[in-house]
Design a protein around this motif. Sequence first.
Motif, PDB file in Angstrom:
ATOM      1  N   ARG A  12      23.357 -53.773 -34.406  1.00  0.00           N
ATOM      2  CA  ARG A  12      24.726 -54.233 -34.643  1.00  0.00           C
ATOM      3  C   ARG A  12      25.581 -53.030 -35.049  1.00  0.00           C
ATOM      4  O   ARG A  12      25.158 -52.194 -35.835  1.00  0.00           O
ATOM      5  CB  ARG A  12      24.751 -55.297 -35.749  1.00  0.00           C
ATOM      6  CG  ARG A  12      26.129 -55.868 -36.026  1.00  0.00           C
ATOM      7  CD  ARG A  12      26.061 -57.008 -37.042  1.00  0.00           C
ATOM      8  NE  ARG A  12      25.509 -58.228 -36.463  1.00  0.00           N
ATOM      9  CZ  ARG A  12      24.459 -58.884 -36.955  1.00  0.00           C
ATOM     10  NH1 ARG A  12      23.840 -58.455 -38.035  1.00  0.00           N
ATOM     11  NH2 ARG A  12      24.045 -60.002 -36.371  1.00  0.00           N
ATOM     12  N   ARG A  13      26.763 -52.953 -34.491  1.00  0.00           N
ATOM     13  CA  ARG A  13      27.660 -51.830 -34.779  1.00  0.00           C
ATOM     14  C   ARG A  13      28.054 -51.809 -36.248  1.00  0.00           C
ATOM     15  O   ARG A  13      28.299 -52.849 -36.821  1.00  0.00           O
ATOM     16  CB  ARG A  13      28.914 -51.964 -33.906  1.00  0.00           C
ATOM     17  CG  ARG A  13      29.917 -50.856 -34.092  1.00  0.00           C
ATOM     18  CD  ARG A  13      30.756 -50.734 -32.826  1.00  0.00           C
ATOM     19  NE  ARG A  13      32.181 -50.872 -33.124  1.00  0.00           N
ATOM     20  CZ  ARG A  13      33.129 -50.781 -32.218  1.00  0.00           C
ATOM     21  NH1 ARG A  13      32.802 -50.585 -30.958  1.00  0.00           N
ATOM     22  NH2 ARG A  13      34.379 -50.914 -32.539  1.00  0.00           N
ATOM     23  N   GLU A  27      29.679 -54.656 -29.729  1.00  0.00           N
ATOM     24  CA  GLU A  27      29.188 -54.879 -31.089  1.00  0.00           C
ATOM     25  C   GLU A  27      27.663 -54.960 -31.202  1.00  0.00           C
ATOM     26  O   GLU A  27      27.110 -54.670 -32.263  1.00  0.00           O
ATOM     27  CB  GLU A  27      29.775 -56.188 -31.640  1.00  0.00           C
ATOM     28  CG  GLU A  27      31.277 -56.170 -31.866  1.00  0.00           C
ATOM     29  CD  GLU A  27      31.687 -55.295 -33.042  1.00  0.00           C
ATOM     30  OE1 GLU A  27      30.883 -55.143 -33.976  1.00  0.00           O
ATOM     31  OE2 GLU A  27      32.813 -54.760 -33.008  1.00  0.00           O
ATOM     32  N   HIS A  28      26.980 -55.403 -30.133  1.00  0.00           N
ATOM     33  CA  HIS A  28      25.532 -55.626 -30.221  1.00  0.00           C
ATOM     34  C   HIS A  28      24.819 -55.038 -29.007  1.00  0.00           C
ATOM     35  O   HIS A  28      25.325 -55.132 -27.883  1.00  0.00           O
ATOM     36  CB  HIS A  28      25.209 -57.121 -30.304  1.00  0.00           C
ATOM     37  CG  HIS A  28      25.709 -57.772 -31.549  1.00  0.00           C
ATOM     38  ND1 HIS A  28      26.919 -58.420 -31.602  1.00  0.00           N
ATOM     39  CD2 HIS A  28      25.176 -57.867 -32.793  1.00  0.00           C
ATOM     40  CE1 HIS A  28      27.115 -58.891 -32.834  1.00  0.00           C
ATOM     41  NE2 HIS A  28      26.067 -58.572 -33.570  1.00  0.00           N
TER      42      HIS A  28
END
Length: 328
Positions: free
Chosen positions: A327-328, A308-309
């Motif tokens: 961030r995704r 995610e990050h």
Amino acid sequence: GVAIGMDVTPERTGVMVGNILGGWEFAERELRNLWTDGPRAVSPYQATAWFPAAPQGNICIDQGVKGPARTFVADRASGAYALIGGAEALLRDRADVVIAGGVEAPLSPYGWLCLETSGLGAKARGTLAPDELYRPFDAGHGGSVFGEGAVFLILERREHAERRGATILGELAGWGVSTDGYMPYYTVEPTGQVLGRAMRTAADRAGVSGEDLGAVFAHGSALPFEDVTEGYALHEAFGPAAARRVPVTVPKSGFGHLLGAAAPADVALALRGMREETVPATVNLDRPAPGIDLDLVRGEARPAPGWEHTLVVSRGLGGVNACLVLRR
């Protein structure tokens, strides 16, 4: 060209460019004309073509951009500073769309000479082929191999992107900058504390900890002193446990360090990697160098479910540091 929705006006569109060496290929030709044929043989464009802000002007002309435009010259951190500049222009409501990234064409004789004499460039040695010389974090690291290229991203506030139906690739969630201010001729502070502060500031702004990071796209210059201090900085910023756990990669070793465009290239690759949940590997990393206590992604790309990050690290001569959290 860049497709911009009909609801975006030229006055509300910005351009932020990271560039270091400017148009030296053009300048060298004109200087040769000066010394061989005299002043009248020099193009009047010589006055503007050689300096780093020339790409900014050409992009604005080509795209019809009338909003805020800036060029950032901060050695190899220039592209990261351009992305931060774009984000801040949006947050201050000076633009609705910013074309932000970096561009570099350093492969002219003079540009190459500067890179050679700076000590940044990897030297030919032993049986290594040219494509094997750039070895970030490897025991045989000895400097970068440079390339030409340009990478730009379209930055918008989320609500603006959604309103015009844009495909959102990710979010620039946090950033941090710091300056080592250590020694004029020894530009990297040896403990990594100041670079670590920029990493931690970026993570704090994004509201994440070291445990939340799915990968680090390291600066990875392959200069031994920079590689080791980058490892120290990750330990300093997030603690030993997180620093040893998070996958660290330097995909630029496969295509060359793009200088002013290096950080935007890392951002583009990280956005693609997060979407595909795969961390690209570092090319030429066979045996980690002594003192590098990190989980290095080497050999094969690594599956990363739930990634995610991403932390993107960028640093330049003079001790300038710029770190980004995506961030995704």
